[in-house]
Scaffold this motif. Structure first.
Motif, mmCIF file in Angstrom:
data_model
loop_
_atom_site.group_PDB
_atom_site.id
_atom_site.type_symbol
_atom_site.label_atom_id
_atom_site.label_comp_id
_atom_site.label_asym_id
_atom_site.label_seq_id
_atom_site.Cartn_x
_atom_site.Cartn_y
_atom_site.Cartn_z
ATOM 1 N N UNK A 101 -8.407 -2.099 -35.802
ATOM 2 C CA UNK A 101 -7.331 -1.187 -35.409
ATOM 3 C C UNK A 101 -6.725 -1.587 -34.057
ATOM 4 N N UNK A 102 -7.508 -2.171 -33.168
ATOM 5 C CA UNK A 102 -6.964 -2.642 -31.896
ATOM 6 C C UNK A 102 -6.050 -3.838 -32.084
ATOM 7 N N UNK A 103 -6.385 -4.706 -33.017
ATOM 8 C CA UNK A 103 -5.535 -5.865 -33.312
ATOM 9 C C UNK A 103 -4.211 -5.391 -33.894
ATOM 10 N N UNK A 104 -4.277 -4.479 -34.849
ATOM 11 C CA UNK A 104 -3.058 -3.942 -35.454
ATOM 12 C C UNK A 104 -2.216 -3.231 -34.397
ATOM 13 N N UNK A 105 -2.871 -2.462 -33.553
ATOM 14 C CA UNK A 105 -2.175 -1.755 -32.481
ATOM 15 C C UNK A 105 -1.459 -2.722 -31.541
ATOM 16 N N UNK A 106 -2.124 -3.802 -31.192
ATOM 17 C CA UNK A 106 -1.557 -4.793 -30.283
ATOM 18 C C UNK A 106 -0.300 -5.445 -30.902
ATOM 19 N N UNK A 107 -0.399 -5.881 -32.155
ATOM 20 C CA UNK A 107 0.716 -6.593 -32.779
ATOM 21 C C UNK A 107 1.823 -5.667 -33.273
ATOM 22 N N UNK A 108 1.586 -4.368 -33.303
ATOM 23 C CA UNK A 108 2.631 -3.452 -33.748
ATOM 24 C C UNK A 108 3.540 -3.023 -32.604
ATOM 25 N N UNK A 109 3.288 -3.527 -31.410
ATOM 26 C CA UNK A 109 4.146 -3.189 -30.255
ATOM 27 C C UNK A 109 5.504 -3.829 -30.367
#
Length: 91
Positions: A83-91
């Motif tokens: 979820x942190x990876x997805x959060x990072x790339x969804x910026x």
């Protein structure tokens, strides 16, 4: 070590990201079997501690691994919060 020492189903692979499928046999290439890291591995010195993974069947002496099935996410020992990876790339 580089990927040039590895074969999949008897054919050398040309990239480390090669995607395997159930039934594939990953092995150390014939001429590479005499290299020190592979000799040590065949002796079992680098065998992982703990339970073997259920989706692979390894033959240390033959330096081969057969892919039995695709692993389930919970079986992959990766230390990552997706979820942190997805959060990072969804910026």
């Amino acid at each position: 070590m580089t990927h040039r020492h590895i074969t999949v189903n008897g054919r050398r692979v040309d990239r480390p990201s090669y995607r395997t499928r159930p039934g594939d046999v990953v092995a150390v290439a014939g001429r590479s079997r005499g290299l020190d890291p592979f000799v040590v591995a065949a002796a079992g010195a680098n065998a992982p501690a703990g339970e073997p993974v259920p989706y692979l069947v390894a033959d240390l002496s033959g330096l081969t691994v057969r892919v039995e099935r695709q692993p389930e996410r919970r079986e992959i020992p990766v230390r990552c919060d997706e979820h942190l990876v997805v959060e990072y790339y969804s910026r």
